[in-house]
Design a protein around this motif. Structure first.
Motif, short mmCIF file in Angstrom:
data_model
loop_
_atom_site.label_atom_id
_atom_site.label_comp_id
_atom_site.label_asym_id
_atom_site.label_seq_id
_atom_site.Cartn_x
_atom_site.Cartn_y
_atom_site.Cartn_z
N LYS A 24 -15.63 -11.85 -29.14
CA LYS A 24 -15.94 -10.61 -29.87
C LYS A 24 -17.15 -10.80 -30.77
CE LYS A 24 -13.82 -7.25 -33.03
NZ LYS A 24 -12.59 -6.92 -33.81
N GLN A 25 -17.24 -11.96 -31.39
CA GLN A 25 -18.32 -12.22 -32.35
C GLN A 25 -19.63 -12.63 -31.67
OE1 GLN A 25 -17.10 -15.02 -35.34
NE2 GLN A 25 -15.34 -13.81 -36.01
N THR A 26 -19.54 -13.29 -30.52
CA THR A 26 -20.74 -13.89 -29.93
C THR A 26 -21.05 -13.45 -28.50
OG1 THR A 26 -19.54 -15.80 -29.06
CG2 THR A 26 -20.34 -15.97 -31.31
N THR A 27 -20.08 -12.87 -27.82
CA THR A 27 -20.09 -12.51 -26.39
C THR A 27 -19.93 -13.73 -25.49
OG1 THR A 27 -22.49 -12.62 -25.92
CG2 THR A 27 -21.66 -10.57 -26.89
N ASN A 28 -19.87 -14.93 -26.06
CA ASN A 28 -19.62 -16.12 -25.25
C ASN A 28 -18.20 -16.08 -24.69
OD1 ASN A 28 -22.15 -17.16 -26.03
ND2 ASN A 28 -21.27 -18.15 -27.83
N GLN A 29 -18.04 -16.50 -23.47
CA GLN A 29 -16.72 -16.52 -22.85
C GLN A 29 -16.30 -17.96 -22.56
OE1 GLN A 29 -17.16 -13.98 -19.41
NE2 GLN A 29 -16.93 -12.11 -20.62
N ILE A 30 -15.20 -18.36 -23.18
CA ILE A 30 -14.68 -19.72 -23.02
C ILE A 30 -13.31 -19.63 -22.36
CG2 ILE A 30 -14.01 -21.85 -24.19
CD1 ILE A 30 -15.84 -21.06 -26.49
N ALA A 31 -13.07 -20.49 -21.39
CA ALA A 31 -11.79 -20.52 -20.71
C ALA A 31 -11.30 -21.96 -20.58
CB ALA A 31 -11.88 -19.87 -19.33
N ILE A 32 -9.98 -22.09 -20.46
CA ILE A 32 -9.36 -23.41 -20.30
C ILE A 32 -8.56 -23.40 -19.01
CG2 ILE A 32 -7.74 -25.08 -21.29
CD1 ILE A 32 -8.30 -23.77 -24.04
N LEU A 33 -8.69 -24.46 -18.24
CA LEU A 33 -7.88 -24.63 -17.04
C LEU A 33 -7.25 -26.01 -17.08
CD1 LEU A 33 -6.82 -23.89 -14.23
CD2 LEU A 33 -8.98 -24.75 -13.29
N ALA A 34 -5.92 -26.05 -17.07
CA ALA A 34 -5.20 -27.32 -17.05
C ALA A 34 -4.43 -27.42 -15.74
CB ALA A 34 -4.24 -27.41 -18.24
N VAL A 35 -4.72 -28.46 -14.96
CA VAL A 35 -4.04 -28.69 -13.70
C VAL A 35 -3.47 -30.10 -13.70
CG1 VAL A 35 -5.57 -27.11 -12.48
CG2 VAL A 35 -6.12 -29.54 -12.55
N GLN A 36 -2.56 -30.35 -12.76
CA GLN A 36 -2.03 -31.70 -12.64
C GLN A 36 -3.01 -32.59 -11.89
OE1 GLN A 36 0.14 -33.92 -13.35
NE2 GLN A 36 1.55 -32.79 -14.66
N TYR A 37 -3.44 -32.15 -10.71
CA TYR A 37 -4.31 -32.97 -9.87
C TYR A 37 -5.43 -32.12 -9.27
CZ TYR A 37 -0.55 -36.40 -10.14
OH TYR A 37 0.40 -37.27 -10.59
N LEU A 38 -6.52 -32.78 -8.93
CA LEU A 38 -7.66 -32.13 -8.29
C LEU A 38 -7.57 -32.23 -6.77
CD1 LEU A 38 -10.46 -33.54 -10.61
CD2 LEU A 38 -9.53 -31.22 -10.65
N ASP A 39 -6.53 -32.89 -6.28
CA ASP A 39 -6.32 -33.05 -4.84
C ASP A 39 -7.54 -33.63 -4.13
OD1 ASP A 39 -3.73 -32.02 -5.02
OD2 ASP A 39 -4.47 -29.96 -4.86
#
Length: 280
Positions: A24-39
């Motif tokens: 809201k303040q910067t328009t930057n979009q940050i996301a988190i992805l947590a997985v067990q393995y990348l296969d």
């Protein structure tokens, strides 16, 4: 502490609120992805693929950031969009991963590691101030030796190697038949790297301090100062020194993902491998 590979709903709600406020303040979009393995997939390629699939960041601004954690593979990456690479440099992202995230991940504190890392990212994005990168001297002063990363037994092993060079230095200083300075400088080379490899910066300081101060004092006093003279006579009498071929001595003897909103619908930003990765 959550089970490995899981993030609690409380943590998700907390972080979603923080990320939404930052967007809201910067328009930057940050996301988190947590997985067990990348296969078996490459960490960087996986991160870019996810960021592009989610259309993370605004089109034209390329202001997306993805924090990817693979718990079972013990890997983490900060993927940075083109538009933020000038602020979130590869070197800075590496510092966040190495100094903040990984120490907590090693203890199983995945949520705390993610939160502290994200807050550091947000702080630099909101202030726009790129922290000064440490110099080689700063990095050297922070080095604590191989045992810090690879096991305490290497600190014990280091005693053997450090003991060997101090033994040669002891003989070279007290032996009256050794009068030149060539051996002093030869040993000095080993004092630069052997203590450093095993004991880091402070090992280097202590060992070189003892050598650089002790060696000249013994050399200057071994012929007249009581105690040192007696020890010098014993060393000279019991250790034969051969200068012939360069010198020598001989003795008498689960998946979780979320971001700042339910989805990213601003067209999607571009990613080209900016950021950094780490493993533990």
């Amino acid at each position: 502490m959550a089970e490995p590979g899981t993030l609690s709903s409380i943590f998700k709600e907390k972080m979603e609120g923080i990320l939404a406020e930052h967007e809201k303040q910067t328009t930057n979009q940050i996301a988190i992805l947590a997985v067990q393995y990348l296969d078996g997939e490459n960490l960087e390629e996986y991160g870019i693929k996810v960021a592009e699939k989610w259309m993370l960041g605004q089109k034209g601004k390329d202001n997306g950031v993805l924090v990817l954690l693979a718990v079972g593979d013990r890997k983490v990456r900060i993927e940075v969009g083109y538009g933020l690479e000038g602020t979130l440099t590869d070197v800075y992202c590496s510092r966040v991963i190495k100094n903040t995230m990984i120490p907590l991940f090693k203890e199983g504190n995945y949520e705390e590691g993610l939160e502290k890392g994200i807050l550091q990212i947000i702080r630099i994005l909101e202030t726009g101030e790129v922290p000064t990168e440490p110099t080689l001297w700063d990095n050297f002063k922070g080095y604590r030796g191989v045992g810090e990363e690879q096991g305490f037994f290497l600190y014990i092993l280091g005693l053997v190697f450090v003991g060997i060079i101090f033994t040669f230095a002891f003989i070279a200083a007290f032996h009256k038949e050794i009068k030149g300075v060539g051996l002093f400088f030869f040993l000095l080379v080993f004092f630069q790297w052997i203590p450093t490899v095993f004991y880091g910066f402070w090992g280097w300081v202590v060992c070189n301090g003892i050598y650089l101060i002790g060696f000249p004092i013994i050399r200057l006093t071994r012929n007249w100062l009581p105690g040192i003279k007696d020890l010098s006579d014993r060393v000279t009498g019991n250790v034969s020194y051969n200068e012939g071929g360069g010198g020598g001595f001989s003795g008498s003897s689960s998946d979780s993902s979320f971001g700042s909103s339910g989805g990213f619908s601003s067209g999607g930003g571009s990613f080209g491998g900016g950021g950094s990765s780490g493993s533990w």
